[in-house]
Design an enzyme around this catalytic site. Structure first.
Site, PDB file in Angstrom:
ATOM      1  N   GLY A  45       0.810  -1.217   0.000  1.00 54.54           N
ATOM      2  CA  GLY A  45       0.000   0.000   0.000  1.00 54.54           C
ATOM      3  C   GLY A  45       0.841   1.264   0.000  1.00 54.54           C
ATOM      4  CB  CYS A  46       3.774   2.280   1.985  1.00 53.42           C
ATOM      5  SG  CYS A  46       2.948   2.168   3.592  1.00 53.42           S
ATOM      6  CB  THR A  47       5.102   0.398  -2.923  1.00 55.21           C
ATOM      7  OG1 THR A  47       6.077  -0.023  -1.949  1.00 55.21           O
ATOM      8  CG2 THR A  47       5.766   0.511  -4.281  1.00 55.21           C
ATOM      9  CB  ALA A  50       5.584   6.122  -2.585  1.00 51.85           C
TER      10      ALA A  50
END
Length: 156
Positions: A45-47, A50
C-alpha cells in the site's frame, strides 16, 4: 495524541530527510505542502501511494505543492525506497515517532486480533503559512495524487 482539524496550524517539527539534511515546518513555509504519513517503506500500500504521488508530482508542483512523506523508517530505508521506485520527493525519517505523535497519526492498530502501535495513513495539505487546509483520513493509495487534485479543484 493530537487531534488536528482544518484551520489549525501544523505542529512544529524537525526531521532528517533521506539525504540526511534537516527539514522543519519552517522550511516548508512560503509554499504549499502535501504532508503525508504512511506506515512503512516498500510495503504494497505504501509503495502504491508513493508511486501515485511520484507520478503526480509535476501536476502538484504546477499548483504550488511540494510533497513530503513521513514514516518511522530510517534515512537508509528511505534512500533504498526512493532508489527502488524512483521517488522524486522528500521523505522524512521519524525514527523516534515525534512527528507522527505531533500529528496524531501514531495510533493503536489491530490486525488478526493483535493490537499494536503504528502509523495511521493520513495526508495533510498545508498552506504557505503552515496552516492545515485539508485532511485526508481515507487515503486511496493507488490514486492518491488524483484524490488530492480533485480536492484542490473543488476549492478553486
Amino acid at each position: 495524541m493530537a487531534n488536528l482539524s482544518v484551520g489549525d496550524m501544523a505542529p512544529h517539527f524537525v526531521g532528517k530527510t533521506q539525504d540526511g539534511t534537516t527539514l522543519s515546518l519552517d522550511d516548508l513555509k512560503g509554499g504549499h505542502t502535501v504532508l503525508y504519513f504512511y506506515p512503512k517503506d516498500n510495503t504494497s500500500g505504501c509503495t502504491l501511494e508513493a508511486k501515485s504521488l511520484r507520478d503526480g508530482k509535476e501536476e502538484l508542483a504546477a499548483r504550488g505543492y511540494r510533497i513530503v512523506g513521513v514514516s518511522p523508517d530510517s534515512e537508509r530505508s528511505h534512500q533504498n525506497f526512493c532508489a527502488k521506485h524512483e521517488l522524486n520527493f522528500t521523505l522524512l525519517a521519524d525514527t523516534d515517532r515525534s512527528i507522527c505523535e505531533a500529528f496524531g497519526v501514531w495510533v493503536e492498530k489491530s490486525m488478526y486480533g493483535r493490537k499494536y502501535m503504528g502509523v495511521a495513513r493520513k495526508t495533510f495539505l498545508l498552506n504557505e503559512k503552515g496552516r492545515i487546509t485539508h485532511i485526508f483520513d481515507k487515503v486511496k493509495t493507488a490514486d492518491h495524487y488524483q484524490q488530492i487534485i480533485k480536492e484542490l479543484d473543488k476549492n478553486k
